[in-house]
Design a protein around this motif. Structure first.
Motif, PDB file in Angstrom:
ATOM      1  N   UNK A   1       0.481  -1.576  -0.309  1.00 12.74           N
ATOM      2  CA  UNK A   1      -0.005   0.237  -0.023  1.00 12.74           C
ATOM      3  C   UNK A   1       0.910   1.296   0.316  1.00 12.74           C
ATOM      4  N   UNK A   2       1.915   1.291   1.004  1.00 16.21           N
ATOM      5  CA  UNK A   2       2.760   2.026   0.895  1.00 16.21           C
ATOM      6  C   UNK A   2       3.483   2.349  -0.624  1.00 16.21           C
ATOM      7  N   UNK A   3       4.108   1.525  -1.243  1.00 13.82           N
ATOM      8  CA  UNK A   3       4.551   1.037  -2.248  1.00 13.82           C
ATOM      9  C   UNK A   3       3.640   2.026  -3.679  1.00 13.82           C
ATOM     10  N   UNK A   4       2.601   1.908  -3.242  1.00 16.01           N
ATOM     11  CA  UNK A   4       1.637   2.375  -4.565  1.00 16.01           C
ATOM     12  C   UNK A   4       1.899   3.775  -3.627  1.00 16.01           C
ATOM     13  N   UNK A   5       1.530   4.830  -2.731  1.00 16.07           N
ATOM     14  CA  UNK A   5       1.199   5.917  -2.147  1.00 16.07           C
ATOM     15  C   UNK A   5       2.476   6.986  -2.793  1.00 16.07           C
ATOM     16  N   UNK A   6       3.662   6.209  -2.503  1.00 20.74           N
ATOM     17  CA  UNK A   6       4.790   6.854  -2.819  1.00 20.74           C
ATOM     18  C   UNK A   6       4.806   6.983  -4.760  1.00 20.74           C
ATOM     19  N   UNK A   7       4.674   5.646  -5.468  1.00 25.35           N
ATOM     20  CA  UNK A   7       4.294   6.113  -6.358  1.00 25.35           C
ATOM     21  C   UNK A   7       3.406   6.859  -7.004  1.00 25.35           C
ATOM     22  N   UNK A   8       1.640   7.602  -5.936  1.00 22.53           N
ATOM     23  CA  UNK A   8       1.201   8.294  -7.174  1.00 22.53           C
ATOM     24  C   UNK A   8       1.289   9.723  -6.536  1.00 22.53           C
ATOM     25  N   UNK A   9       2.253   9.202  -5.314  1.00 22.88           N
ATOM     26  CA  UNK A   9       2.951  10.460  -4.884  1.00 22.88           C
ATOM     27  C   UNK A   9       3.781  11.306  -5.912  1.00 22.88           C
ATOM     28  N   UNK A  10       4.892  10.685  -6.084  1.00 19.96           N
ATOM     29  CA  UNK A  10       5.587  10.886  -7.584  1.00 19.96           C
ATOM     30  C   UNK A  10       5.409  11.666  -8.936  1.00 19.96           C
ATOM     31  N   UNK A  11       4.176  10.529  -8.963  1.00 15.75           N
ATOM     32  CA  UNK A  11       2.639  10.576 -10.283  1.00 15.75           C
ATOM     33  C   UNK A  11       2.901  12.296 -10.246  1.00 15.75           C
ATOM     34  N   UNK A  12       2.216  12.446  -8.940  1.00 12.83           N
ATOM     35  CA  UNK A  12       1.541  13.648  -8.908  1.00 12.83           C
ATOM     36  C   UNK A  12       2.514  14.949  -8.693  1.00 12.83           C
ATOM     37  N   UNK A  13       3.687  14.708  -8.167  1.00 15.75           N
ATOM     38  CA  UNK A  13       4.715  15.796  -8.497  1.00 15.75           C
ATOM     39  C   UNK A  13       4.661  15.635  -9.814  1.00 15.75           C
ATOM     40  N   UNK A  14       4.870  14.651 -10.738  1.00 17.99           N
ATOM     41  CA  UNK A  14       5.416  15.201 -11.916  1.00 17.99           C
ATOM     42  C   UNK A  14       4.612  15.980 -13.250  1.00 17.99           C
ATOM     43  N   UNK A  15       3.135  15.669 -12.557  1.00 23.11           N
ATOM     44  CA  UNK A  15       1.961  16.321 -12.718  1.00 23.11           C
ATOM     45  C   UNK A  15       2.176  17.958 -12.264  1.00 23.11           C
ATOM     46  N   UNK A  16       2.043  18.436 -11.447  1.00 26.72           N
ATOM     47  CA  UNK A  16       2.109  19.121 -11.128  1.00 26.72           C
ATOM     48  C   UNK A  16       3.603  20.346 -11.687  1.00 26.72           C
ATOM     49  N   UNK A  17       4.406  19.967 -12.036  1.00 30.00           N
ATOM     50  CA  UNK A  17       5.623  19.948 -12.520  1.00 30.00           C
ATOM     51  C   UNK A  17       5.153  20.569 -14.033  1.00 30.00           C
ATOM     52  N   UNK A  18       4.088  19.275 -14.871  1.00 31.05           N
ATOM     53  CA  UNK A  18       3.836  20.028 -16.089  1.00 31.05           C
ATOM     54  C   UNK A  18       2.380  20.844 -16.253  1.00 31.05           C
ATOM     55  N   UNK A  19       2.164  20.958 -15.305  1.00 28.87           N
ATOM     56  CA  UNK A  19       0.134  22.028 -14.894  1.00 28.87           C
ATOM     57  C   UNK A  19      -0.335  21.179 -14.440  1.00 28.87           C
ATOM     58  N   UNK A  20      -0.395  19.958 -14.660  1.00 27.02           N
ATOM     59  CA  UNK A  20      -1.748  18.915 -15.194  1.00 27.02           C
ATOM     60  C   UNK A  20      -1.994  19.071 -13.869  1.00 27.02           C
ATOM     61  N   UNK A  21      -2.724  19.685 -13.328  1.00 22.41           N
ATOM     62  CA  UNK A  21      -3.204  19.953 -11.489  1.00 22.41           C
ATOM     63  C   UNK A  21      -4.207  18.831 -12.003  1.00 22.41           C
ATOM     64  N   UNK A  22      -5.194  18.549 -12.445  1.00 20.72           N
ATOM     65  CA  UNK A  22      -6.627  17.712 -12.443  1.00 20.72           C
ATOM     66  C   UNK A  22      -6.344  16.440 -11.912  1.00 20.72           C
ATOM     67  N   UNK A  23      -4.840  16.132 -12.879  1.00 16.94           N
ATOM     68  CA  UNK A  23      -4.220  14.876 -12.673  1.00 16.94           C
ATOM     69  C   UNK A  23      -3.394  14.768 -11.716  1.00 16.94           C
ATOM     70  N   UNK A  24      -2.830  15.630 -11.046  1.00 20.93           N
ATOM     71  CA  UNK A  24      -2.168  15.488  -9.615  1.00 20.93           C
ATOM     72  C   UNK A  24      -2.983  15.064  -8.677  1.00 20.93           C
ATOM     73  N   UNK A  25      -4.563  16.564  -7.739  1.00 18.41           N
ATOM     74  CA  UNK A  25      -5.196  16.113  -7.749  1.00 18.41           C
ATOM     75  C   UNK A  25      -5.517  14.467  -7.802  1.00 18.41           C
ATOM     76  N   UNK A  26      -6.097  14.058  -8.622  1.00 18.14           N
ATOM     77  CA  UNK A  26      -6.138  12.619  -8.560  1.00 18.14           C
ATOM     78  C   UNK A  26      -5.233  11.770  -8.051  1.00 18.14           C
ATOM     79  N   UNK A  27      -4.030  11.663  -8.081  1.00 14.64           N
ATOM     80  CA  UNK A  27      -3.175  10.958  -8.479  1.00 14.64           C
ATOM     81  C   UNK A  27      -2.624  11.165  -6.285  1.00 14.64           C
ATOM     82  N   UNK A  28      -2.878  12.783  -6.400  1.00 16.31           N
ATOM     83  CA  UNK A  28      -2.619  12.713  -4.820  1.00 16.31           C
ATOM     84  C   UNK A  28      -4.082  12.411  -3.964  1.00 16.31           C
ATOM     85  N   UNK A  29      -5.120  12.390  -4.096  1.00 18.18           N
ATOM     86  CA  UNK A  29      -6.729  11.295  -3.705  1.00 18.18           C
ATOM     87  C   UNK A  29      -5.645  10.024  -3.287  1.00 18.18           C
ATOM     88  N   UNK A  30      -5.421   9.687  -4.850  1.00 22.83           N
ATOM     89  CA  UNK A  30      -5.549   7.991  -4.387  1.00 22.83           C
ATOM     90  C   UNK A  30      -3.652   7.070  -3.346  1.00 22.83           C
TER      91      UNK A  30
END
Length: 146
Positions: A1-30
């Motif tokens: 579970x923690x690995x998935x949470x960490x991977x989703x955090x990484x994805x959220x950060x990458x999405x934030x860096x590309x200003x894809x805030x909607x995807x980042x929001x989904x990733x961070x909530x998951x």
């Protein structure tokens, strides 16, 4: 579970860096949904990063209610003041950009700076203001002459 949470955090950060805030929001909530009960004790750093990222992303999307919930999570569970600085930056930016909350932004900003060890007088002496303005002018004009 923690690995998935960490991977989703990484994805959220990458999405934030590309200003894809909607995807980042989904990733961070998951990512948050993968945290177990008692996650602030068992997975402190990951919890801190997920909720701080959530506050930033939700602010960018204009979801101030969710942003405030994420900020509250950080402020209520952080072990050290330093751990709240990223969340404090989001809150300060939100207050500053909300036209009717500028005075609250200043008050909050001064509070954070004081907790960092700096203090500001409530009513500065005019002599100090003039001196600082002259010193600043000298610095600016001096650098222009070089």
């Amino acid at each position: 579970r923690l690995l998935y949470a960490q991977l989703l955090l990484t994805a959220a950060k990458k999405a934030t860096n590309t200003t894809d805030f909607a995807s980042a929001s989904t990733c961070v909530k998951c990512g948050i949904s993968f945290l177990a009960v008692g996650h602030w004790e068992s997975s402190y750093k990951l919890s801190l990063e997920l909720f701080s990222q959530s506050a930033l992303v939700e602010w960018a999307l204009g979801n101030t209610e969710q942003m405030m919930r994420s900020l509250d999570e950080v402020f209520n569970n952080a072990n050290r003041f330093e751990d709240t600085l990223r969340a404090a930056h989001v809150k300060l930016t939100y207050l500053r950009m909300s036209g009717n909350l500028v005075s609250e932004a200043f008050a909050y900003g001064f509070q954070v700076v004081e907790q960092l060890g700096e203090s500001f007088p409530a009513a500065p002496d005019n002599g100090i203001i003039v001196k600082e303005m002259l010193d600043t002018k000298q610095l600016v004009t001096g650098s222009l002459n070089e």
